[in-house]
Write an enzyme that holds these catalytic residues in place. Structure first.
Site, mmCIF file in Angstrom:
data_model
loop_
_atom_site.group_PDB
_atom_site.id
_atom_site.type_symbol
_atom_site.label_atom_id
_atom_site.label_comp_id
_atom_site.label_asym_id
_atom_site.label_seq_id
_atom_site.Cartn_x
_atom_site.Cartn_y
_atom_site.Cartn_z
ATOM 1 N N LEU A 112 86.483 61.187 49.854
ATOM 2 C CA LEU A 112 87.408 60.410 51.365
ATOM 3 C C LEU A 112 88.218 61.371 51.183
ATOM 4 O O LEU A 112 89.140 61.416 52.456
ATOM 5 C CB LEU A 112 87.936 59.114 50.350
ATOM 6 C CG LEU A 112 86.868 57.844 50.763
ATOM 7 C CD1 LEU A 112 87.909 57.163 50.332
ATOM 8 C CD2 LEU A 112 86.395 57.625 51.372
ATOM 9 N N LYS A 132 104.727 57.086 36.265
ATOM 10 C CA LYS A 132 103.421 57.924 36.435
ATOM 11 C C LYS A 132 102.585 58.954 37.280
ATOM 12 O O LYS A 132 102.554 59.565 38.381
ATOM 13 C CB LYS A 132 101.956 58.050 35.568
ATOM 14 C CG LYS A 132 101.333 59.265 35.010
ATOM 15 C CD LYS A 132 100.130 59.161 33.814
ATOM 16 C CE LYS A 132 99.307 58.666 35.242
ATOM 17 N NZ LYS A 132 97.927 58.513 34.263
ATOM 18 N N CYS A 160 90.000 61.163 33.479
ATOM 19 C CA CYS A 160 89.615 59.460 32.175
ATOM 20 C C CYS A 160 88.105 60.408 32.947
ATOM 21 O O CYS A 160 88.225 59.344 33.913
ATOM 22 C CB CYS A 160 90.586 58.945 32.246
ATOM 23 S SG CYS A 160 92.109 58.985 31.803
#
Length: 417
Positions: A127, A22, A118
């Site tokens: 960043l 994934k 999540c």
């Protein structure tokens, strides 16, 4: 269908096929934007996250055809005419932010809502934005959105304060069409970074050093569409390896890369699990005397944070004291509360969890608080006395395709309602 029921006490045997990763497929889908052509992803995992990012691309006028029967995704980004994807979709999936680099690189402007995913701690996008700014993008943040504009990105030297996987991927994708050379220092080294670079290079990019802490990118004028088969999912493999260990069973995994699994193999071997690899297959034998260990999650090639919860489940079944230290995310012990409901003896002290293993677990209703926590609770259910009801399984579906069917085929008594 919002629950998975596990009746514990069954040993496992047989074979399981591991999906492609994934965490490779999501950035590769995003990278298809760069070609303005047709890209085909073969052996793609049929996961909720894959479906969501596909819908994100559709919301900016890409054509995405998901062939579930043949595990194939066909993407045509030639007609993109919208620089702002659907915010409701973006909020469902953090990886949606990965389309920012490709969109700015190809079109010069992009607007996106702050991403979801999540709830496992703060995962700032600073960043990404600092790196894009270094490449010449003008960044504005306000009212829950990020907007970026650039006449033309220009290569630069970028140092990441932390080897973020997402930032490395986003900046690598942004830099492939930039003018001149880009060097990303302190880059993430995960295998999925290498796979993305392989995909981009097959499209015509010039990337050297992916998989190391320094990536060199020479910008090119354009990229073409390609066919790509992603790498195997090392986290799904690790989860089934742990399933064999926690049930003290012996199973075979098909579709593994031993090199990508070295941190997991090393720790399971230290625990006492016997592992034999032959090509892309692996025999995992957990029917041995297992012992407690200490684990610290680290960026690759360290022990993966995405295996922390599953390994904690295993350690609850092993008599003795183990300590798990989480260094990547500051809020990734929510599964411990659910495991304690089943009878586990776990104490949280800041970023460390102390596990006094060996207690018999008892099935009850528990909540999957995130993707890997859900998998860990299923593992606990495999050895718990009685029935374990895992709720909020939509988290699990984000990263595991038909996990209950795969476990059923191995002999587990597990089903979905």
């Amino acid at each position: 269908m919002n629950k998975i029921i596990v009746n514990g006490g069954k040993s496992l045997k047989g074979e399981v096929n591991i999906n492609s990763a994934k965490n490779s497929v999501l950035p590769i889908i995003a990278a298809s934007i760069l070609s303005g052509d047709k890209c085909i992803i073969e052996n793609a995992p049929m996961l909720e996250d894959v479906f969501v990012i596909s819908e994100v691309l559709k919301s900016i006028s890409s054509e995405v055809d998901i062939d579930r029967d043949n595990n194939k995704i066909i993407i045509d980004t030639s007609n993109i005419c919208n620089s702002e994807p659907c915010s409701e979709l973006v909020k469902k999936l953090r990886a949606s932010f990965l389309i920012m680099g490709p969109m700015i690189s190809r079109f010069g402007n992009f607007k996106i809502s702050l991403p979801g995913g999540c709830n496992i701690g703060t995962r700032p996008i600073d960043l990404h934005l600092k790196g894009l700014n270094a490449l010449g993008a003008d960044i504005n943040i306000g009212y829950g959105y990020v907007e970026a504009k650039a006449d033309k990105l220009k290569g630069n030297k970028i140092y990441l304060d932390f080897p973020s996987v997402g930032a490395t991927e986003n900046l690598m994708m942004a830099a492939v069409l930039a003018e001149g050379d880009t060097i990303i220092q302190n880059a993430a080294e995960e295998p999925e970074i290498e796979d993305l670079a392989k995909f981009l290079n097959s499209m015509g990019a010039n990337i050297v050093g992916a998989g190391t802490d320094t990536i060199n990118i020479i910008g090119v004028k354009d990229l073409k569409g390609v066919v790509h088969k992603p790498i195997y999912d090392r986290i799904e493999a690790g989860t089934f390896m742990t399933a064999a260990a926690i049930t003290r069973s012996k199973i075979k995994l098909n579709g593994v890369n031993e090199g990508h699994l070295r941190p997991i193999i090393a720790k399971l071997t230290e625990i006492g699990v016997k592992i034999d690899t032959n090509g892309d297959s692996m025999i995992v034998d957990g029917n041995h005397q297992l012992k407690p260990v200490d684990i610290k999650t680290m960026p690759y090639p360290g022990f993966p944070t995405d295996m922390q919860a599953q390994t904690m489940a295993l350690l609850t079944s092993i008599e003795g004291t183990s300590i798990v230290t989480e260094t990547i995310f500051e809020n990734r012990f929510m599964h411990a509360t659910e495991m304690k409901r089943m009878g586990s003896n776990i104490k949280i002290d800041g970023r460390s969890a102390v596990i006094e293993g060996g207690n018999e677990l008892t099935g009850c209703e528990v909540k999957a608080t995130d993707l890997r926590a859900g998998a860990a609770l299923i593992l606990c259910g495999l050895v718990a006395r009685g029935s374990t009801n895992v709720t909020d399984v939509y988290h699990i579906d984000r990263g595991y395709a038909n996990i209950e069917k795969k476990l059923q085929a191995l002999g587990a008594e597990i089903y979905r309602i």
